[in-house]
Design an enzyme around this catalytic site. Structure first.
Site, PDB file in Angstrom:
ATOM      1  N   SER A 170       0.835  -1.198   0.000  1.00  0.00           N
ATOM      2  CA  SER A 170       0.000   0.000   0.000  1.00  0.00           C
ATOM      3  C   SER A 170       0.878   1.260   0.000  1.00  0.00           C
ATOM      4  CB  SER A 170      -0.968  -0.040   1.192  1.00  0.00           C
ATOM      5  OG  SER A 170      -1.990   0.912   1.076  1.00  0.00           O
ATOM      6  N   ASP A 175      -8.954  -6.112  -4.665  1.00  0.00           N
ATOM      7  CA  ASP A 175      -8.502  -4.977  -3.860  1.00  0.00           C
ATOM      8  C   ASP A 175      -9.375  -3.764  -4.170  1.00  0.00           C
ATOM      9  OD1 ASP A 175      -7.170  -2.776  -2.744  1.00  0.00           O
ATOM     10  OD2 ASP A 175      -5.195  -3.635  -3.139  1.00  0.00           O
ATOM     11  N   HIS A 202      -7.099  -6.099  -0.394  1.00  0.00           N
ATOM     12  CA  HIS A 202      -6.090  -5.198   0.171  1.00  0.00           C
ATOM     13  C   HIS A 202      -5.759  -5.648   1.598  1.00  0.00           C
ATOM     14  CE1 HIS A 202      -3.993  -1.334  -0.413  1.00  0.00           C
ATOM     15  NE2 HIS A 202      -4.149  -1.144   0.888  1.00  0.00           N
TER      16      HIS A 202
END
Length: 289
Positions: free
Chosen positions: A100, A235, A263
């Site tokens: 991320s 995600d 995610h």
């Protein structure tokens, strides 16, 4: 082995080394407002069979110094922290895995410190600004939940909020394309992080940090460091469109899809994810570097 690293007179970062100390170093960089303990233990152990694994708490997370309220900083400063961790541990070059926001910091390392990166792996990452692509916006459920970020809650309510956040990040639509969500798995993770941090109040500093200096996407084309981009099709924040945009922007990258992944890092994806990363870090052209 754990240690505290002084990166400025008033900023200390918690770091941990594990795995094979004689093997090539591998630096794990977690996402926004996330402690280094958000990297699951089985994943760290799997990488540690072939690497000297380094993970750390960003400033304002985990056991690292809380400083943002007194001295606000930019996201780009967090990339400098990653370099400071390598310097303190006397690591000249490392394989780098970013999740991320950690993947955005890894992009900055590739641009500003390419000599420090052996390979790069990106998980759930959006390319730096300036790369055109079309992708869906964030689901409304996130926007409503994020409005509650940082609200005062007791320990159990805070854990419940975090588990709900993980459930949305995990994103199992129930149509057979996702990975079933196990709330107890993520509850145990957050209980470990809270015990590690010594506080249950959720960190929020990175959501408020300045984003100046992140519009450097076109520069990625000149990067020659081998990169692996994990395409997580479920995600909701950095799905396939963003993964393929990042892979296309980098000068030497390949995307690989993990079906059903969102995610998050549930146990179901860890064996395949570790296999892909270890295959990437042991490519013949990388041996002996």
């Amino acid at each position: 082995m754990e240690r505290m690293i002084d990166i400025a007179p008033d900023i200390r970062l918690w770091a941990e080394e594990s795995g094979d100390r004689t093997a090539p170093p591998l630096l794990l960089i977690m996402g926004a407002n996330a402690s280094g303990l958000a990297w699951p233990e089985p994943f760290v152990e799997a990488l540690g069979r072939h690497h000297r694994v380094i993970r750390y708490d960003h400033r304002d997370t985990g056991r690292s110094t809380e400083i943002f309220g007194e001295r606000p900083y930019a996201i780009t400063d967090l990339a400098g922290d990653a370099v400071a961790v390598l310097d303190a541990l006397e690591v000249d070059r490392a394989h780098v895995v970013g999740m991320s926001m950690g993947g955005m910091l890894t992009q900055l390392l590739l641009l500003d410190h390419p000599d420090r990166v052996l390979t790069a792996t990106f998980i759930g990452t959006t390319p730096l600004g300036g790369i055109p692509f079309e992708a869906p916006g964030f689901p409304p459920g996130f926007l409503a939940l994020w409005e509650e970020m940082g609200a005062a809650r007791d320990r159990e309510a805070e854990i419940d909020w975090r588990v709900r956040h993980w459930e949305l990040l995990h994103n199992d639509p129930g149509d057979g394309t996702g990975i079933p969500f196990d709330p107890e798995e993520f509850r145990r993770l957050e209980e470990r992080i809270i015990a590690h941090s010594g506080r249950h109040r959720g960190p929020t500093a990175h959501a408020a940090a300045a984003t100046d200096g992140l519009d450097r996407g076109p520069e990625l084309a000149a990067v020659t460091v081998p990169a692996l981009v994990i395409d997580a099709p479920n995600d909701p924040l950095a799905g396939s469109a963003r993964a393929h945009a990042l892979a296309g922007a980098l000068g030497n990258a390949r995307p690989v899809t993990i079906p059903g992944m969102g995610h998050a890092l549930p146990g179901a994806v860890l064996p395949r994810l570790a296999e892909l990363i270890l295959g990437h870090t042991s490519r013949p052209e990388e041996r002996g570097r």
